[in-house]
Design a protein around this motif. Sequence first.
Motif, short mmCIF file in Angstrom:
data_model
loop_
_atom_site.label_atom_id
_atom_site.label_comp_id
_atom_site.label_asym_id
_atom_site.label_seq_id
_atom_site.Cartn_x
_atom_site.Cartn_y
_atom_site.Cartn_z
N UNK A 197 1.16 -1.48 -0.14
CA UNK A 197 -0.63 0.25 0.39
C UNK A 197 0.88 1.07 -0.20
N UNK A 198 0.09 2.30 -0.27
CA UNK A 198 0.94 3.76 -0.25
C UNK A 198 0.13 4.76 0.52
N UNK A 199 1.15 5.33 1.62
CA UNK A 199 -0.08 6.03 2.14
C UNK A 199 0.84 7.95 1.41
N UNK A 200 -0.58 8.27 1.66
CA UNK A 200 0.19 9.57 1.22
C UNK A 200 -0.32 10.18 3.20
N UNK A 201 0.76 11.42 3.18
CA UNK A 201 0.99 11.83 4.74
C UNK A 201 1.13 13.83 4.50
N UNK A 202 0.30 14.04 4.28
CA UNK A 202 -0.12 15.82 4.33
C UNK A 202 0.51 16.46 5.30
N UNK A 232 4.56 -3.33 4.93
CA UNK A 232 4.35 -3.64 3.46
C UNK A 232 3.91 -2.45 2.76
N UNK A 233 4.12 -1.25 3.66
CA UNK A 233 3.55 0.55 3.20
C UNK A 233 4.96 0.51 2.36
N UNK A 234 4.59 1.98 1.24
CA UNK A 234 6.13 3.06 0.51
C UNK A 234 4.99 4.22 1.42
#
Length: 561
Positions: A439-444, A493-495
């Motif tokens: 999964x991809x996590x976008x952290x703003x 499992x994240x980027x």
Amino acid sequence: MVAWAGPEDGALVEVSATGDAARAASQSVPRLVAERFASRIGDQDPTLWGPAAEEEASVRLGWTRLHESSRPLLEPLRALRTELTAEGVDRVVLCGMGGSSLAPEVIAGTAGAQLVVLDSTHPDQVRRAVDGDLARTVVVVSSKSGSTVETDSQRRAFEEAFAAAGIEAARRIVVVTDPGSPLQQAAQEAGYRAVFEADPAVGGRFSALTAFGLVPAALAGVDVEELLDDAAAVADFFTADTEANPALVLGAALAGVDAPGPAPSPPPRDKLVIHDDGSGLAHFGDWAEQLVAESTGKDGTGLLPVVADTAAPELAGDVQDVLPVRLIPLTDETDDDGDRTAGTEVTVAGTLGGTFLLWEHAVAVAGAILGINPFDQPNVESAKKAARGLLESTPEAEPAAFTESGVEVRGSTGLLDGAETIADALTTLLARLDPEHGYLAVMAYLDREGPAATILGGVRAGLARRTGRPVTFGWGPRFLHSTGQYHKGGPARGVYLQLTGTPSAAVDIPGRDFDFATLVAAQAAGDARVLAELDRPVLRLHVGDSGALAWLAGVLTGPAA
């Protein structure tokens, strides 16, 4: 599989599961019934999650009876609301984080009440809240201990603003905290308008029906007694040892197949794509996100909630590790939903109070199936500790690897080797994404109420289409009290893609030697540092202005380089 709770003439809460979700529930629910799991939760049995969790669980099960134990709050809240209204005070600002803010946001939004939720340290968002009509403002400061740096900083800013406006701050601040906490003592010494005690035997993310959820919502004009009544109407159904118990069905469906053997296996569908299909429960997905991620994302396992809309790319086709969870309205036809339930899916419908309680029971059930303690959050403190360290001894700013079109680029060790453009850097990050389980996590770490919210509105879905994998989007530091636990404690499992920016406002924190801009920057840097130390790849992009952010949004959602 359909299960519901309520009187014979109509359901007040209903859960359905189809496909793999129904098979998982069919496998686990009979065992849970045989073990009297539901009634033992009702009896607040701390042994249900194993010996390692027993000490924590023994002081964290008060949420099972809040529909009864929170009722003494109702009359004092009515009285205070009447007093404030008579004084012309009708703007309610909530300073809180995580469980202290998410539930009130749902309660007020569902009722259509106005509540300003300040759960950020971004200077632009703080300035907007403080610059509101202070003559009409009451501030609710919510924190179990009062030591939360975000909430303490927000309280200090409002105290100074009230004083500068010639308003007695103590008369405009209401505190919600645990009995005997440092915040309670400080509030009493300062003579704040009111102090409401929450149940100390309830953790933050399970606190929707405690003073943390009820006080700000009631002061904003919500009928919170109805909320408790709705929960009370279904509570007995959730503690019934029967296969028709909707909490058991939901919990088992979320957790997946209960594999035999000494150690639970990872659930095959561990990405929960929560999407609202007209439920009428405003912001509910955000509240469920924290409950699920912080409760289950630990010990290398967990369930990743992905809050999306009904057109989310993750819902197109049957992605093998995705479980669609659809929030729908409660109607007489709830259990007759035609072709939408042809594949694997979970649907949930209900009153707000009943649905809060349903999910709390279900996540406790899922935790037992997954073999984890759903009541602790061992990795949340790591990012806080890193941020405190950066504030106490501010190091030289890490130089950017390169800058493109007003965007500074940084990355964890080795990530940017050979990258000369942001497109290169993003390609390198996404190349580390597991095509089957990642999964991809976008952290703003940006102002979620300002232009950034509009500019980044399509980024989550665009990245999901681009990668073919689930993508989460979190506003910092808000998500640190939610998916931040899963990022560090869940499966590796994240980027991670971190977005930061230069604030337009400068807001001091009275009594501190750092301001809000320094604080939010330290929180972002601390979060990235902890992820990198766990060998989880982080790409950090810092934008100078909204023009650069708009350009960046196009790069992120464009075709792969």
